[in-house]
Design a protein around this motif. Structure first.
Motif, PDB file in Angstrom:
ATOM      1  N   LEU A   1       0.752  -1.313  -0.041  1.00  0.00           N
ATOM      2  CA  LEU A   1      -0.054   0.228  -0.074  1.00  0.00           C
ATOM      3  C   LEU A   1       0.805   1.317  -0.184  1.00  0.00           C
ATOM      4  N   SER A   2       2.050   1.208   0.835  1.00  0.00           N
ATOM      5  CA  SER A   2       2.817   2.384   0.902  1.00  0.00           C
ATOM      6  C   SER A   2       3.430   2.482  -0.431  1.00  0.00           C
ATOM      7  N   VAL A   3       3.967   1.453  -1.080  1.00  0.00           N
ATOM      8  CA  VAL A   3       4.624   1.594  -2.471  1.00  0.00           C
ATOM      9  C   VAL A   3       3.827   2.055  -3.356  1.00  0.00           C
ATOM     10  N   GLN A   4       2.462   1.583  -3.531  1.00  0.00           N
ATOM     11  CA  GLN A   4       1.609   1.795  -4.709  1.00  0.00           C
ATOM     12  C   GLN A   4       1.199   3.504  -4.344  1.00  0.00           C
TER      13      GLN A   4
ATOM     14  N   LYS B   1       0.896   7.463   5.072  1.00  0.00           N
ATOM     15  CA  LYS B   1       0.358   8.401   4.520  1.00  0.00           C
ATOM     16  C   LYS B   1      -0.984   8.270   3.814  1.00  0.00           C
ATOM     17  N   TRP B   2      -0.925   6.910   3.215  1.00  0.00           N
ATOM     18  CA  TRP B   2      -1.721   6.597   2.347  1.00  0.00           C
ATOM     19  C   TRP B   2      -3.469   6.362   2.828  1.00  0.00           C
ATOM     20  N   ARG B   3      -3.008   6.044   4.364  1.00  0.00           N
ATOM     21  CA  ARG B   3      -4.229   5.585   5.115  1.00  0.00           C
ATOM     22  C   ARG B   3      -5.061   7.033   5.331  1.00  0.00           C
TER      23      ARG B   3
ATOM     24  N   LEU C   1      -7.233   2.318  -3.159  1.00  0.00           N
ATOM     25  CA  LEU C   1      -7.059   0.953  -3.246  1.00  0.00           C
ATOM     26  C   LEU C   1      -7.002  -0.313  -2.219  1.00  0.00           C
ATOM     27  N   GLN C   2      -7.565  -1.144  -2.603  1.00  0.00           N
ATOM     28  CA  GLN C   2      -7.885  -2.377  -2.011  1.00  0.00           C
ATOM     29  C   GLN C   2      -7.093  -3.480  -2.626  1.00  0.00           C
TER      30      GLN C   2
ATOM     31  N   ASN D   1      -6.633  -0.744   3.843  1.00  0.00           N
ATOM     32  CA  ASN D   1      -7.032   0.378   3.513  1.00  0.00           C
ATOM     33  C   ASN D   1      -8.429   0.595   3.729  1.00  0.00           C
ATOM     34  N   PRO D   2      -8.978   1.646   4.767  1.00  0.00           N
ATOM     35  CA  PRO D   2     -10.404   1.766   5.112  1.00  0.00           C
ATOM     36  C   PRO D   2     -10.998   2.263   3.892  1.00  0.00           C
ATOM     37  N   ALA D   3     -12.377   1.535   3.595  1.00  0.00           N
ATOM     38  CA  ALA D   3     -13.224   2.204   2.610  1.00  0.00           C
ATOM     39  C   ALA D   3     -13.344   3.485   2.735  1.00  0.00           C
ATOM     40  N   LYS D   4     -13.143   4.202   1.319  1.00  0.00           N
ATOM     41  CA  LYS D   4     -13.461   5.544   1.294  1.00  0.00           C
ATOM     42  C   LYS D   4     -14.136   5.782  -0.126  1.00  0.00           C
TER      43      LYS D   4
END
Length: 313
Positions: free
Chosen positions: A154-157, A236-238, A245-246, A267-270
């Motif tokens: 997740l951090s990489v993407q 930071k992505w969170r 992204l899921q 990654n919590p739904a957004k």
């Protein structure tokens, strides 16, 4: 330290390789190349070699020969420029294979005093490059150590999305293929030649992690190593409402194998970002990629070629 050592760091892009390079090269026994035509003192050596030697398309990412240099001739120009600028006395052979292997040995001779550190994130995505690197490892008299660096997908993407404007939902599968290559490459190495480290462990425990890396390399720990690391980028992505992204189950499966928990991969739904934002990111990404391709495949090779002709007069 009695042995002259070459340390190769393998990772995906946006995984912290530049930070590790900066911190390890604080050690007086460790140095990297003095010059590269690419960013962050990355040589791209084995990828340029794979293109130059015409390795099978099936051994490159996406089953297509890496096109980042524009042509085999350009790959040779890039390779010669990197080797000759760092080792001016190197005599360029006509034979391409000899150029690749003798050129790399020349770089190692120059910078393994006693430790030469190299990182090129492009390598791990391309089995063609890894295959050549493995061939050199099996033949060289240098002591070789390989560090495998991983980071939460997740951090990489998210980092790649911010810098390159790539599509996270698609790029996550590139991350997966890269980790497959890392695992396969690890098992082809001699016993004791591989060390796996996670970006998150470096950030959370810099002193002990860099001490362990120094022990693996064969040098004593150095005061202050890891002093510039920080945790600002870990999640930071969170907090970004537009990063939705899921991770695919197959990506999560690999990440769990590498030591990440379900909570770290959630990654919590957004809500989906507005269309205007998505179009803006797509346009920025396309524009940036087009300009980078023009520079790397046409402009820079011509400049390097003209420069070589000038110096050879």
């Amino acid at each position: 330290m009695n042995q002259r050592t070459v340390v190769i760091l393998l990772s995906d892009k946006r995984s912290g390789s530049t930070m590790i390079q900066r911190e390890l090269c604080k050690h007086p026994d460790i140095q990297t190349v003095a010059y590269s035509p690419h960013t962050y003192f990355e040589t791209h050596h084995w990828l340029k070699g794979a293109v130059l030697l015409g390795r099978a398309p099936e051994t490159f990412a996406g089953h297509k020969v890496y096109a980042g240099y524009g042509s085999r001739a350009n790959a040779r120009t890039y390779l010669i420029d990197c080797v000759k600028t760092n080792v001016p006395e190197f005599q360029v052979p006509e034979d391409d294979r000899r150029l690749v292997f003798a050129g790399w040995e020349a770089l190692c001779e120059q910078f393994a005093q006693p430790v030469f550190f190299e990182k090129s994130p492009q390598h791990l995505a391309q089995w063609a490059a890894l295959s050549l690197l493995l061939e050199w490892i099996q033949e060289t008299s240098f002591h070789v150590r390989v560090i495998g660096l991983t980071r939460n997908p997740l951090s990489v993407q998210y980092s790649a999305y911010q810098l390159f404007h790539s599509q996270p939902a698609k790029r996550q599968f590139g991350w997966l293929e890269i980790q497959k290559n890392l695992l396969a490459f690890q098992y082809l190495l001699p016993d004791g030649a591989f060390f796996h480290v996670r970006y998150e462990d470096i950030i959370e425990q810099p002193d002990s992690t860099f001490a362990a890396l120094c022990g693996f390399i064969g040098v004593p720990p150095w005061p202050g190593m890891g002093g510039t690391t920080h945790s600002a980028s870990l999640t930071k992505w969170r907090d970004d409402a537009y990063f939705t992204l899921q991770l695919d189950p197959s990506v999560k499966q690999m990440a769990r194998h590498l030591g990440y928990s379900e909570a770290e991969l959630d990654n919590p739904a957004k809500p989906e970002p507005p269309l205007s934002y998505r179009l803006k990111k797509q346009w920025e990404g396309t524009t940036k990629l087009s300009l980078a391709r023009l520079k790397d495949r046409l402009v820079k090779p011509v400049i390097l070629w003209l420069s070589s002709k000038h110096h050879n007069r």
